[in-house]
Scaffold this motif. Structure first.
Motif, mmCIF file in Angstrom:
data_model
loop_
_atom_site.group_PDB
_atom_site.id
_atom_site.type_symbol
_atom_site.label_atom_id
_atom_site.label_comp_id
_atom_site.label_asym_id
_atom_site.label_seq_id
_atom_site.Cartn_x
_atom_site.Cartn_y
_atom_site.Cartn_z
ATOM 1 N N VAL A 87 16.821 -28.041 2.427
ATOM 2 C CA VAL A 87 16.367 -29.026 2.609
ATOM 3 C C VAL A 87 16.837 -30.286 1.834
ATOM 4 C CG1 VAL A 87 14.181 -30.360 3.678
ATOM 5 C CG2 VAL A 87 15.188 -27.998 4.318
ATOM 6 N N ASN A 88 17.446 -31.167 2.099
ATOM 7 C CA ASN A 88 16.528 -32.405 0.747
ATOM 8 C C ASN A 88 15.516 -33.120 1.158
ATOM 9 O OD1 ASN A 88 17.056 -34.461 3.080
ATOM 10 N ND2 ASN A 88 19.013 -34.649 3.698
ATOM 11 N N LYS A 89 15.927 -33.892 0.391
ATOM 12 C CA LYS A 89 14.017 -34.846 -0.468
ATOM 13 C C LYS A 89 13.430 -35.252 0.969
ATOM 14 C CE LYS A 89 12.064 -37.125 -4.031
ATOM 15 N NZ LYS A 89 12.779 -37.901 -6.065
ATOM 16 N N ASN A 90 14.235 -36.215 1.721
ATOM 17 C CA ASN A 90 13.894 -36.932 2.888
ATOM 18 C C ASN A 90 13.866 -35.957 3.767
ATOM 19 O OD1 ASN A 90 13.465 -39.372 4.123
ATOM 20 N ND2 ASN A 90 15.468 -38.513 5.210
ATOM 21 N N GLU A 91 14.069 -35.247 3.928
ATOM 22 C CA GLU A 91 13.517 -34.151 4.844
ATOM 23 C C GLU A 91 12.497 -33.690 4.975
ATOM 24 O OE1 GLU A 91 18.067 -33.300 6.413
ATOM 25 O OE2 GLU A 91 17.776 -31.974 5.510
ATOM 26 N N LYS A 92 12.610 -33.382 3.729
ATOM 27 C CA LYS A 92 11.228 -32.604 3.033
ATOM 28 C C LYS A 92 10.260 -33.396 3.532
ATOM 29 C CE LYS A 92 9.010 -30.889 -1.728
ATOM 30 N NZ LYS A 92 8.417 -31.814 -2.738
ATOM 31 N N SER A 93 9.804 -34.460 3.197
ATOM 32 C CA SER A 93 8.705 -35.945 3.654
ATOM 33 C C SER A 93 8.569 -35.756 4.655
ATOM 34 C CB SER A 93 9.708 -37.126 2.108
ATOM 35 O OG SER A 93 10.158 -37.669 2.741
ATOM 36 N N ILE A 94 9.673 -36.355 5.348
ATOM 37 C CA ILE A 94 9.097 -35.727 6.831
ATOM 38 C C ILE A 94 8.478 -34.168 7.183
ATOM 39 C CG2 ILE A 94 10.732 -35.953 9.068
ATOM 40 C CD1 ILE A 94 13.137 -37.877 7.989
ATOM 41 N N LEU A 95 8.846 -33.098 6.586
ATOM 42 C CA LEU A 95 7.819 -32.087 7.216
ATOM 43 C C LEU A 95 6.562 -32.401 6.498
ATOM 44 C CD1 LEU A 95 8.438 -29.602 8.228
ATOM 45 C CD2 LEU A 95 9.081 -28.548 6.334
ATOM 46 N N ASN A 96 6.161 -32.892 5.379
ATOM 47 C CA ASN A 96 5.164 -32.775 4.489
ATOM 48 C C ASN A 96 4.674 -33.554 6.051
ATOM 49 O OD1 ASN A 96 5.360 -31.178 3.086
ATOM 50 N ND2 ASN A 96 5.514 -32.208 1.356
ATOM 51 N N PHE A 97 5.206 -35.316 6.376
ATOM 52 C CA PHE A 97 4.124 -36.032 7.929
ATOM 53 C C PHE A 97 4.111 -35.174 8.671
ATOM 54 C CE2 PHE A 97 4.621 -39.050 10.535
ATOM 55 C CZ PHE A 97 3.245 -39.615 9.954
ATOM 56 N N ILE A 98 4.867 -34.180 9.268
ATOM 57 C CA ILE A 98 4.242 -34.151 10.718
ATOM 58 C C ILE A 98 3.428 -33.130 10.576
ATOM 59 C CG2 ILE A 98 5.344 -32.174 12.065
ATOM 60 C CD1 ILE A 98 8.479 -33.884 11.648
ATOM 61 N N LEU A 99 3.631 -31.910 8.874
ATOM 62 C CA LEU A 99 2.703 -31.087 9.427
ATOM 63 C C LEU A 99 0.852 -31.494 9.329
ATOM 64 C CD1 LEU A 99 4.983 -28.191 7.237
ATOM 65 C CD2 LEU A 99 3.984 -28.049 9.871
#
Length: 189
Positions: free
Chosen positions: A93-105
């Motif tokens: 997972v790239n950095k942008n998708e990682k931050s989106i995932l953290n935000f969603i979770l």
């Protein structure tokens, strides 16, 4: 008259020395306050501002692994039609998708409910969080039952909750755009 001029010069000289000493105190204060505030302290302040609902729901150690993960990978379990061995595709997972995932979770609504549903829990989207020193945990998502779970490094399920939104499904579709299953689920919701 000369006495008055000498006294005025002394007052001006004293006023000037007061200004210089105040300037030195201010410069000293600024220099010491900047060096006393280290990067580690800034990191602690930022981590305390993050969502405490998530921390309470999954525990402090798992929360730290998820929010401070050095590496995050997403896996898709593809089920075969002939019930042979399932195949698993893994992508970093790239950095942008990682931050989106953290935000969603970290959304508090993800930790509110775990309703009983009828059906077998079969997750087909997995996220692996790897922190420093090899610490890791997993998040498993079953979009059919709208459930998700957090597992420790041994694969033992710690908590399971309902998925209140399709945000993780949208992110999974973004990570695996070639997967028709996610497209069908998104179009039917």
């Amino acid at each position: 008259m000369e006495n008055i001029i000498i006294k005025i010069r002394e007052i001006n000289l004293n006023g000037f020395s007061i200004k210089i000493s105040m300037l030195l105190v201010i410069v000293n204060f600024m220099a010491s306050s900047c060096s006393a505030f280290s990067y580690h302290d800034k990191k602690e302040i930022l981590s305390t501002q993050k969502d405490s609902v998530m921390r309470k729901a999954i525990g402090d150690s798992i929360y730290t692994i998820i929010t401070e993960a050095k590496s995050v990978s997403a896996s898709l379990k593809l089920r075969t039609t002939d019930n042979q061995k399932d195949s698993i595709v893994t992508i970093k997972v790239n950095k942008n998708e990682k931050s989106i995932l953290n935000f969603i979770l970290s959304a508090p609504s993800n930790f509110e409910r775990n309703d009983i549903v009828y059906g077998k829990y079969l997750p087909n989207f997995f996220v692996t969080f790897i922190a420093n020193k090899g610490k890791k945990c997993y998040a498993y998502f079953d979009f059919g039952l709208k459930k998700w779970a957090i597992l420790n490094s041994d694969g033992k399920e710690l908590v399971r909750y309902d998925l209140p939104t399709n945000d993780v499904l949208r992110l999974a579709n973004q990570i695996f755009p070639e997967c028709n299953y996610f497209n069908v689920l998104l179009n039917n919701k």
